[in-house]
Every structure is written in C-alpha cells, then in structure tokens.
Design an enzyme around this catalytic site. Structure first.
Site, PDB file in Angstrom:
ATOM      1  N   ARG A 115      55.041  64.701  74.305  1.00  0.00           N
ATOM      2  CA  ARG A 115      54.493  63.798  75.332  1.00  0.00           C
ATOM      3  C   ARG A 115      54.517  64.585  76.642  1.00  0.00           C
ATOM      4  NH1 ARG A 115      55.936  57.591  76.634  1.00  0.00           N
ATOM      5  NH2 ARG A 115      54.384  57.448  74.968  1.00  0.00           N
ATOM      6  N   HIS A 128      46.119  58.941  74.225  1.00  0.00           N
ATOM      7  CA  HIS A 128      47.304  58.477  73.481  1.00  0.00           C
ATOM      8  C   HIS A 128      46.844  58.125  72.058  1.00  0.00           C
ATOM      9  CE1 HIS A 128      51.240  57.105  72.773  1.00  0.00           C
ATOM     10  NE2 HIS A 128      51.318  56.041  73.551  1.00  0.00           N
ATOM     11  N   GLN A 141      48.923  55.889  69.506  1.00  0.00           N
ATOM     12  CA  GLN A 141      48.935  54.473  69.893  1.00  0.00           C
ATOM     13  C   GLN A 141      47.700  53.763  69.343  1.00  0.00           C
ATOM     14  OE1 GLN A 141      51.219  52.606  72.101  1.00  0.00           O
ATOM     15  NE2 GLN A 141      50.058  51.011  71.086  1.00  0.00           N
ATOM     16  N   ASP A 165      46.676  47.198  79.744  1.00  0.00           N
ATOM     17  CA  ASP A 165      47.748  48.184  79.921  1.00  0.00           C
ATOM     18  C   ASP A 165      48.152  48.125  81.400  1.00  0.00           C
ATOM     19  OD1 ASP A 165      49.483  50.349  79.640  1.00  0.00           O
ATOM     20  OD2 ASP A 165      47.901  51.867  79.636  1.00  0.00           O
ATOM     21  N   CYS A 204      49.783  48.020  74.761  1.00  0.00           N
ATOM     22  CA  CYS A 204      50.533  49.134  74.155  1.00  0.00           C
ATOM     23  C   CYS A 204      52.011  49.071  74.505  1.00  0.00           C
ATOM     24  CB  CYS A 204      49.933  50.465  74.586  1.00  0.00           C
ATOM     25  SG  CYS A 204      49.848  50.650  76.377  1.00  0.00           S
ATOM     26  N   ARG A 214      53.512  51.368  65.325  1.00  0.00           N
ATOM     27  CA  ARG A 214      53.536  52.765  65.779  1.00  0.00           C
ATOM     28  C   ARG A 214      54.218  53.622  64.708  1.00  0.00           C
ATOM     29  NH1 ARG A 214      53.523  54.233  71.104  1.00  0.00           N
ATOM     30  NH2 ARG A 214      53.608  56.328  70.232  1.00  0.00           N
TER      31      ARG A 214
HETATM   32  N1  NVA Z   1      48.881  54.165  80.400  1.00  0.00           N
HETATM   33  C1  NVA Z   1      50.312  54.132  80.161  1.00  0.00           C
HETATM   34  C2  NVA Z   1      50.592  54.059  78.695  1.00  0.00           C
HETATM   35  C3  NVA Z   1      52.052  53.973  78.339  1.00  0.00           C
HETATM   36  C4  NVA Z   1      52.291  53.931  76.867  1.00  0.00           C
HETATM   37  C5  NVA Z   1      50.948  55.364  80.779  1.00  0.00           C
HETATM   38  O1  NVA Z   1      50.400  56.459  80.602  1.00  0.00           O
HETATM   39  O2  NVA Z   1      51.971  55.218  81.443  1.00  0.00           O
HETATM   40  N1   CP Z   2      53.419  52.533  73.989  1.00  0.00           N
HETATM   41  C1   CP Z   2      54.225  53.572  74.213  1.00  0.00           C
HETATM   42  O1   CP Z   2      53.869  54.733  74.014  1.00  0.00           O
HETATM   43  O2   CP Z   2      55.476  53.243  74.668  1.00  0.00           O
HETATM   44  P1   CP Z   2      56.550  54.238  75.256  1.00  0.00           P
HETATM   45  O3   CP Z   2      56.001  54.796  76.539  1.00  0.00           O
HETATM   46  O4   CP Z   2      57.788  53.415  75.476  1.00  0.00           O
HETATM   47  O5   CP Z   2      56.778  55.347  74.274  1.00  0.00           O
END
Ligand code: NVA
Ligand code: CP
Length: 307
Positions: free
Chosen positions: A103, A130, A133, A221, A261, A289
């Site tokens: 990540r 992502h 997801q 989101d 998500c 997930r």
């Molecule tokens: N758009 C959000 C998704 C988190 C799973 C982020 O990137 O923070």
């Molecule tokens: N949806 C998701 O990726 O959650 P986290 O940021 O908690 O991993």
C-alpha cells in the site's frame, strides 16, 4: 513468468469471473474450517506506507488461514523510496518472500516495485487505485443481487482511487456506472475517456439525485483520502449536498443496496441511518476483502507456477 495484480485490467473479463468463482469456493472452505492450505511453507511481505485496518487484517489473516505466514512492514520499518529505493526493496523482499502486497502513495512506485520484484506483487491501494477493494465489491454485489446482469452502480463523492478502479472494472464487465462529483473533483480524465470507449455506459454528472436514479447500488467513500486530510475542511464545504442519506437512497426508485469501502466518516459523506440500514452491505464488503484477495493470490501463485 510471474504475474502481478496492480490494476483490475491486469485480468481479462473471463479471469475476473474465474476469481469471483474461486473467491466463493474459498469463502465456503474457510467458513467450513476446511483444512485447505495452498500457501503452506510460503510467506507474504506486506508493505504499508499508509495506515490500514481492513487491508492489513484481511491479507494477514487470509494468508495465514491458507497455510502461510504474513509479515507486517509498517511505514517506519522499511521506508520504501526513502531509506531504500523502491527497486531495491522489490529485489530484496523476493529473496525471502513468495509474494509482496504493498500500500503506497505514488502509483508509479507500485509499478516499479513489481518491475524489480521477482515474485508476484499485489496492489493494496495507491493514490490512483484500489483494485483488491473493487474485486471484493463486485463479489459482494453478485452475492447480494444474485447476478451482475444489467446492473447500475452510482458512485457519489470524490473522483478518487475507488472510482478509478470501478472505471477499470467497467472496461471488463458491462454495467451502467454513474458518477456524481462536485465540480473540480472529477476522476482522471484519461481513464474516464478510456472507460467511455469500453463496453459500459458511463455517466459523469454533478447531481447525486440524477446519478442514483434507477441504481441497484449506491456507493460512496470519504471526501478526503489518505494524504489529503489537510484539505478536509475545505472539501467539507465543496461536497455539501453530496452526502448519502435516506432521502437520496429513497429517490432511486427501486430496491437499492448501499456500499462503502470503509473507513467511513459517519455523519459526513454518509449518515448513520444509511450505514446501519438493512440495505447496507458494508460489513459483508469488509469480510469479502479476505475471500476476494485469497482468490487473487491463489490465481497469481498458480499462474506464476508457484503452487
Ligand atoms: N479513498 C480512500 C480509500 C480508503 C480505503 C483513501 O485512499 O483514503
Ligand atoms: N477499505 C480499506 O482498504 O480499508 P483500510 O484502509 O482500513 O485497509
């Protein structure tokens, strides 16, 4: 040749369906406590430059339940791209591990990591997308609606990494996909244009009520993603009117499921009432997930001749 999963479009349409079917099978096996251990004697390196709950726990637990061991490497452990180059991190981790999940902030870094890693690399979110997801999401939609034929998905909010992966999915599975974003917060223009040339019907507007008309799924989101939290106050004003609340859900004109998500900022982009409604499938999504990612990892290992 090893195989990576960095974008939804790294899989063909047939492969996406294959992964969904495999996820369903592996989910049943885990629920039945079946001693199915395809990852026995294997290890997964999990590199996190950003925080996470679901991604960390689902990958770590999923890999363990399938017989392997997963290592958590947080922002202070590796310092990817800072303490050590992205390429060298990729080269080194594959000398110990069978797979890397990462990540990261910059999307080009995951592409570079995969280029220099000799083992499969899975994208656990970047600023751009992502994909794990959205595979879990479409798996959850299929479970909830029973079919993916002629579905309409409405996304309300920021044109971020989540929308980008939905747009990529729309290139592989035909659907009606409507996006409502405030002016100036549209998804990536090139990707949008590409998606419009694909098999799906894509709508971009600035009116949530228009976007959700006839929708089977309403998805939202956070308004400020990780790395944008200092813009949260300003975004709160710009996104006024884009909250998913009961009025919006009731205006679809049909039975509609709600998806997010997570993590959600309850009371901001979505109300408690919607999150906790009987039509909300947010916690099924979270559980899925793990099952979707297990299927993705099994496929990558199998295609890379590792299992
Ligand atoms: N758009 C959000 C998704 C988190 C799973 C982020 O990137 O923070
Ligand atoms: N949806 C998701 O990726 O959650 P986290 O940021 O908690 O991993």
């Amino acid at each position: 040749m090893k195989r990576d999963f960095l974008h939804i479009t790294d899989f063909s349409s047939e492969e996406i369906i294959e992964v969904l079917d495999l996820a369903s099978d592996v989910k049943q096996k885990l629920h039945a406590r079946d001693p199915y251990k395809p990852f026995s004697n294997m290890s997964l390196a999990m590199v996190f430059a950003k925080p996470s709950a679901r991604t960390r726990v689902s990958f770590e637990t999923g890999f363990f339940r399938l017989g392997g061991h997963a290592l958590f490497l947080g922002p202070n452990d590796i310092g990817i791209g800072k303490r050590e180059s992205v390429a060298d991190v990729g080269r080194v981790l594959c000398r110990f591990n069978d797979m890397i999940m990462a990540r990261l902030f910059d999307h080009s870094h995951i592409v570079e990591l995969a280029k220099y890693a000799s083992c499969p690399v899975v994208n656990g979110l970047t600023d751009f997308n992502h994909p794990c997801q959205i595979i879990a999401d479409i798996f959850s939609v299929r479970e909830a609606l029973g079919s993916l034929d002629d579905i309409k998905v409405a996304y309300i909010g920021d044109g971020n990494n989540i929308v980008h992966s939905w747009l990529n999915l729309s290139l592989r599975l035909p659907m009606r996909f409507s996006i409502a974003c405030p002016e100036g917060y549209n998804p990536d223009a090139d990707l949008l244009e590409k998606a419009r040339s694909g098999p799906s019907e894509i709508e971009l507007c600035h009116d949530p009520f228009q976007a959700v008309k006839d929708a089977d799924v309403v998805y939202t989101d956070v308004w400020a993603s990780m790395g944008q939290k200092e813009e949260a106050g300003q975004r709160m004003k710009r996104f006024e009117g884009f909250q998913v609340n009961s009025d919006l859900m009731e205006s679809t004109g049909k039975k509609t499921i709600f998806m997010h998500c997570l993590p959600a900022e309850r009371g901001v982009e979505v109300t408690d009432e919607v999150c906790d409604a009987s039509y909300s499938i947010i916690f099924d999504q979270a559980e899925n997930r793990m099952h979707a990612q297990n299927a993705i990892m099994i496929k990558l290992m199998a295609d890379s001749n590792m299992i």
